[in-house]
Design a protein around this motif. Structure first.
Motif, mmCIF file in Angstrom:
data_model
loop_
_atom_site.group_PDB
_atom_site.id
_atom_site.type_symbol
_atom_site.label_atom_id
_atom_site.label_comp_id
_atom_site.label_asym_id
_atom_site.label_seq_id
_atom_site.Cartn_x
_atom_site.Cartn_y
_atom_site.Cartn_z
ATOM 1 N N GLU A 17 1.136 -1.272 0.127
ATOM 2 C CA GLU A 17 0.239 0.140 0.090
ATOM 3 C C GLU A 17 0.848 1.587 0.034
ATOM 4 O O GLU A 17 0.743 2.520 -0.437
ATOM 5 N N ARG A 18 2.439 0.962 0.785
ATOM 6 C CA ARG A 18 2.600 2.165 0.710
ATOM 7 C C ARG A 18 4.059 2.471 -0.536
ATOM 8 O O ARG A 18 3.862 3.889 -0.716
ATOM 9 N N THR B 96 0.763 3.878 -3.247
ATOM 10 C CA THR B 96 0.557 5.865 -3.281
ATOM 11 C C THR B 96 1.154 6.839 -3.495
ATOM 12 O O THR B 96 2.064 6.599 -2.286
ATOM 13 N N LEU C 241 -0.684 6.389 8.838
ATOM 14 C CA LEU C 241 -1.040 6.774 7.773
ATOM 15 C C LEU C 241 -0.360 6.698 6.032
ATOM 16 O O LEU C 241 -0.275 6.577 5.324
ATOM 17 N N LEU D 184 -10.242 7.649 9.650
ATOM 18 C CA LEU D 184 -9.069 7.554 9.156
ATOM 19 C C LEU D 184 -9.291 7.731 7.659
ATOM 20 O O LEU D 184 -8.209 8.641 7.164
ATOM 21 N N ARG D 185 -10.484 7.512 6.891
ATOM 22 C CA ARG D 185 -10.442 8.263 6.071
ATOM 23 C C ARG D 185 -10.744 10.071 6.011
ATOM 24 O O ARG D 185 -10.152 10.311 4.499
ATOM 25 N N SER E 257 -6.995 10.533 5.606
ATOM 26 C CA SER E 257 -5.866 9.988 4.392
ATOM 27 C C SER E 257 -6.471 10.641 3.919
ATOM 28 O O SER E 257 -5.234 10.886 2.522
ATOM 29 N N GLU F 239 -5.215 8.230 -0.413
ATOM 30 C CA GLU F 239 -6.547 7.057 0.358
ATOM 31 C C GLU F 239 -6.575 5.978 0.241
ATOM 32 O O GLU F 239 -7.678 5.312 1.244
ATOM 33 N N VAL G 112 -4.834 4.293 1.303
ATOM 34 C CA VAL G 112 -4.203 2.999 2.710
ATOM 35 C C VAL G 112 -4.660 3.487 3.439
ATOM 36 O O VAL G 112 -6.111 2.479 4.573
ATOM 37 N N GLY G 113 -5.901 4.846 3.639
ATOM 38 C CA GLY G 113 -6.558 5.306 4.811
ATOM 39 C C GLY G 113 -8.088 4.525 4.640
ATOM 40 O O GLY G 113 -8.525 3.867 5.657
ATOM 41 N N ARG H 32 -7.391 0.989 6.441
ATOM 42 C CA ARG H 32 -6.865 0.889 8.036
ATOM 43 C C ARG H 32 -8.532 1.364 8.410
ATOM 44 O O ARG H 32 -9.161 0.775 9.563
#
Length: 323
Positions: free
Chosen positions: A22-23, A26, A47, A138-139, A142, A148, A150-151, A154
């Protein structure tokens, strides 16, 4: 039944590259982000760790050893609670592209947000820190950080864990804070939000937020379970009738939760509480840790802290129940 050591080894041995993928996938915009307090710092770190300017309160060496090397940031102080105070002029000198606060959205927090926006010359966003609002938090964070994907992942973790919680039938409990255990959190406080949301009954009545109580009050409340994140207190309380024996003479259990790198239900009241939710939603929170819980904790640790714990480290991370 697997031994504690064997179940931990099996839980952490499997590769868990989701967070790393994910990291990498993004794109993250440039610009450092200032955390107003420790809850916000942990939200940012979970995040987009490379965006965190510094910690309001830098984690100690033992905690940093359990985190990604990206956690090696200076201590810059806190505009809100949760660290050494920093004034707005010093915060502005850090030249943040964005500032975040995560927690209470009361009048004082909103007033701070207004002053900070004027002084920092950068956007300042206050995000609701209530546990039930964590997916939305979290959304929102992010989107502000430009991560987004990643968020959303999570937020999905948070929704699943909140949805898996039992809502009633939990034991009565007392949260023991401080070295002597006589600081506690009253009903509705952020420090006990996870336990209360899972249907556990807080016996500490007669106050709000955090406060000191007496041994006589504790004895009168007579909780079934003592919950603590302070291993030193647990060791001292293990042989004391006040903590270990109920009025009926029955033994009282003490649950010792991890405090490093961050607490499971508090300290700070941030996204670290997802790990506490996993424990509360497990098959038997007051029984021996099972392989499913160990695997979930290892995975959440990697996704939140960007480092998978070793089997030896996991031995110190799972709950201990003194029966």
């Amino acid at each position: 039944m697997l031994s504690r050591r064997a179940l931990i080894a099996s839980a952490v041995a499997a590769p868990a590259a989701l967070a790393a993928c994910e990291r990498r996938a993004t794109p993250v915009p440039a610009g450092g982000v200032l955390a107003a307090g420790q809850p916000a710092a942990l939200l940012i770190f979970a995040l987009a760790p490379e965006r965190l300017i510094g910690w309001p309160r830098r984690p100690g060496p033992g905690a940093l050893a359990l985190l990604s090397p990206l956690a090696d940031r200076p201590e810059v102080g806190a505009l809100a609670s949760g660290g050494r105070p920093i004034d707005l002029e010093a915060a502005a000198a850090l030249a943040p592209a964005l500032a975040l606060d995560y927690g209470d959205v009361d009048t004082d927090s909103q007033a701070l947000a207004g002053r900070a926006r004027a002084a920092l010359g950068a956007p300042y966003q206050l995000i609701d820190g209530r546990l039930t609002m964590m997916p939305e938090a979290l959304r929102e964070a992010s989107r502000l950080l430009g991560v987004e994907a990643v968020g959303e992942a999570r937020a999905g973790d948070a929704e699943r864990l909140l949805g898996a919680l039992p809502r009633d039938g939990g034991p009565s409990f007392y949260l023991a804070r401080s070295g002597d255990g006589l600081e506690t959190a009253f009903p509705g406080a952020l420090a006990v939000e996870a336990l209360e949301t899972a249907g556990w009954t807080n016996v500490a009545v007669g106050g709000t937020g955090l406060g000191r109580v007496t041994a006589e009050q504790l004895a009168a409340w007579d909780p079934e379970v003592i919950v603590t994140q302070d291993a030193g207190f647990a060791a001292a309380a293990a042989g004391q009738p006040l903590w270990r024996q109920r009025r009926s003479g029955a033994p009282r259990r003490i649950v010792v939760l991890a405090s490093r790198p961050f607490g499971w239900i508090d300290r700070p009241p941030s996204v670290n509480r997802l790990i506490g939710l996993a424990w509360l939603a497990s098959r038997d929170p007051l029984g021996p840790p099972d392989p499913a819980l160990a695997a979930t904790v290892a995975g959440l640790h990697e996704r939140l802290y960007h480092r998978r714990p070793t089997p030896q480290e996991m031995l110190g991370l799972l709950p201990r129940v003194l029966a």
